[in-house]
Design a protein around this motif. Structure first.
Motif, mmCIF file in Angstrom:
data_model
loop_
_atom_site.group_PDB
_atom_site.id
_atom_site.type_symbol
_atom_site.label_atom_id
_atom_site.label_comp_id
_atom_site.label_asym_id
_atom_site.label_seq_id
_atom_site.Cartn_x
_atom_site.Cartn_y
_atom_site.Cartn_z
ATOM 1 N N ASN A 1 0.826 -1.160 0.167
ATOM 2 C CA ASN A 1 -0.006 -0.208 -0.183
ATOM 3 C C ASN A 1 0.863 1.338 0.019
ATOM 4 O O ASN A 1 2.083 1.117 0.273
ATOM 5 N N VAL A 2 0.363 2.394 -0.513
ATOM 6 C CA VAL A 2 1.114 3.619 -0.617
ATOM 7 C C VAL A 2 0.300 4.892 -0.020
ATOM 8 O O VAL A 2 -0.997 4.613 -0.072
ATOM 9 N N SER A 3 1.107 5.742 0.298
ATOM 10 C CA SER A 3 0.204 6.918 0.434
ATOM 11 C C SER A 3 1.257 8.185 0.174
ATOM 12 O O SER A 3 2.402 8.024 0.200
ATOM 13 N N ARG A 4 0.493 9.325 -0.283
ATOM 14 C CA ARG A 4 1.321 10.375 -0.725
ATOM 15 C C ARG A 4 0.576 11.792 -0.014
ATOM 16 O O ARG A 4 -0.170 12.595 -0.452
ATOM 17 N N LEU A 5 1.075 11.794 1.367
ATOM 18 C CA LEU A 5 0.084 12.912 2.126
ATOM 19 C C LEU A 5 0.666 14.042 1.873
ATOM 20 O O LEU A 5 0.255 15.152 1.813
ATOM 21 N N LYS A 6 1.854 14.252 1.578
ATOM 22 C CA LYS A 6 2.824 15.400 1.265
ATOM 23 C C LYS A 6 3.390 15.418 -0.141
ATOM 24 O O LYS A 6 3.996 14.088 -0.558
ATOM 25 N N LYS A 7 3.510 16.255 -0.679
ATOM 26 C CA LYS A 7 4.130 16.295 -2.162
ATOM 27 C C LYS A 7 5.569 15.489 -2.297
ATOM 28 O O LYS A 7 5.829 14.871 -3.305
ATOM 29 N N GLN A 8 6.274 15.760 -1.189
ATOM 30 C CA GLN A 8 7.709 15.430 -1.342
ATOM 31 C C GLN A 8 8.103 14.000 -0.709
ATOM 32 O O GLN A 8 9.187 13.543 -0.932
ATOM 33 N N ASN A 9 7.078 13.433 -0.151
ATOM 34 C CA ASN A 9 6.992 11.984 0.449
ATOM 35 C C ASN A 9 6.170 11.069 -0.383
ATOM 36 O O ASN A 9 4.778 11.246 -0.762
ATOM 37 N N PHE A 10 6.695 9.778 -0.468
ATOM 38 C CA PHE A 10 5.820 8.674 -1.091
ATOM 39 C C PHE A 10 6.155 7.666 -0.137
ATOM 40 O O PHE A 10 7.486 7.137 -0.294
ATOM 41 N N LEU A 11 5.204 6.943 0.574
ATOM 42 C CA LEU A 11 5.337 5.978 1.446
ATOM 43 C C LEU A 11 4.993 4.760 1.097
ATOM 44 O O LEU A 11 3.840 4.554 0.245
ATOM 45 N N LEU A 12 5.819 3.570 1.038
ATOM 46 C CA LEU A 12 5.368 2.129 0.896
ATOM 47 C C LEU A 12 5.290 1.408 1.880
ATOM 48 O O LEU A 12 6.295 1.211 2.473
ATOM 49 N N GLY A 13 4.205 0.815 1.902
ATOM 50 C CA GLY A 13 3.942 -0.044 3.218
ATOM 51 C C GLY A 13 3.699 -1.625 2.940
ATOM 52 O O GLY A 13 3.051 -1.922 1.768
ATOM 53 N N LEU A 14 4.294 -2.228 3.576
ATOM 54 C CA LEU A 14 3.951 -3.776 3.476
ATOM 55 C C LEU A 14 3.369 -4.112 4.708
ATOM 56 O O LEU A 14 3.941 -4.040 5.988
ATOM 57 N N GLU A 15 2.181 -4.621 4.679
ATOM 58 C CA GLU A 15 1.329 -4.920 5.958
ATOM 59 C C GLU A 15 1.635 -6.451 6.412
ATOM 60 O O GLU A 15 1.599 -6.418 7.726
ATOM 61 N N SER A 16 1.933 -7.308 5.891
ATOM 62 C CA SER A 16 2.247 -8.768 6.380
ATOM 63 C C SER A 16 3.319 -9.407 5.361
ATOM 64 O O SER A 16 2.870 -9.626 4.178
#
Lengths: 110, 112
Positions: B65-80
């Motif tokens: 999953n990913v999120s881009r709450l701020k223009k300069q940051n892009f987070l990649l998540g692994l839940e399991s």
């Protein structure tokens, strides 16, 4: 997405010109062609992009024939530091899905 | 300018654990991307974003999953995390309407 086909590997001697050809038979009218270089343990680095005919920058030249079903990346007088994997990409619009493929591993020999 | 930075550089996870990879860029780029690269393979697009607050699926989005709450940051998540997610993860960014992507140094993830 247009599928691309490149040779898996190539060898060249230092000082020679190297041409790497990429086949993209199903390229669409609005697709652009882009080439990247990747050294081991690093992210890819943009080299050049083009739509048709010839494009040249300080690093390489890109030749695209009129039918655009292939493209050729030309590296003049390669050195050992040009040993890398070279990827050809075809994409219609920036910010869309792109596929890097497996690339061409160029080995420059002294 | 630091360009594109990725945190962490290395990580070892056990199966089932979760983690978040952080990508940051200081070039005011609109577009950001997450790729994975398995040994001897090309890069495969996981997710991408064309602007703050927007994300889209790439070629291999399952398990991430990913999120881009701020223009300069892009987070990649692994839940399991699963062993099949062992790979090198690259983040990239680009200007609006540009084909030139700028890549980070990568995160080497091992899932045991």
């Amino acid at each position: 997405l247009a599928k691309t086909t490149q040779p898996i590997s190539m060898d060249s001697y230092e000082g020679q010109e190297v041409n790497i050809t990429c086949s993209h038979n199903n390229i669409a009218t609005n697709d652009y062609i882009t080439w990247y270089q990747q050294f081991p343990s690093q992210g890819p680095r943009f080299i050049i992009q083009g739509y048709k005919t010839k494009v040249t920058n300080e690093v390489a030249s890109l030749f695209i024939p009129a039918d655009r079903k292939s493209s050729t990346l030309s590296l003049p007088r390669v050195s050992l530091s040009d040993t890398a994997v070279y990827y050809c990409l075809v994409a219609p619009t920036p910010g869309q899905k792109v596929t890097f493929g497996t690339g061409t591993k160029l080995q420059v020999i002294p | 300018n630091a360009g594109v930075t990725q945190t962490p550089k290395f990580r070892v996870l056990k199966t089932g654990q979760s983690m978040t990879l952080l990508c940051a860029q200081d070039m005011n780029h609109e577009y950001m991307y997450w790729y994975r690269q398995d040994p001897g393979m090309g890069l495969r697009l996981i997710h991408y974003s064309v602007g703050e607050g927007t994300t889209a699926k790439g070629e291999v989005p399952d398990g991430y999953n990913v999120s881009r709450l701020k223009k300069q940051n892009f987070l990649l998540g692994l839940e399991s995390a699963a062993p099949s997610q062992t790979s090198v993860y690259f983040c990239a960014s680009s200007y609006l309407l540009s084909y030139e992507q700028y890549f980070g140094p990568g995160t080497r993830l091992t899932v045991t």
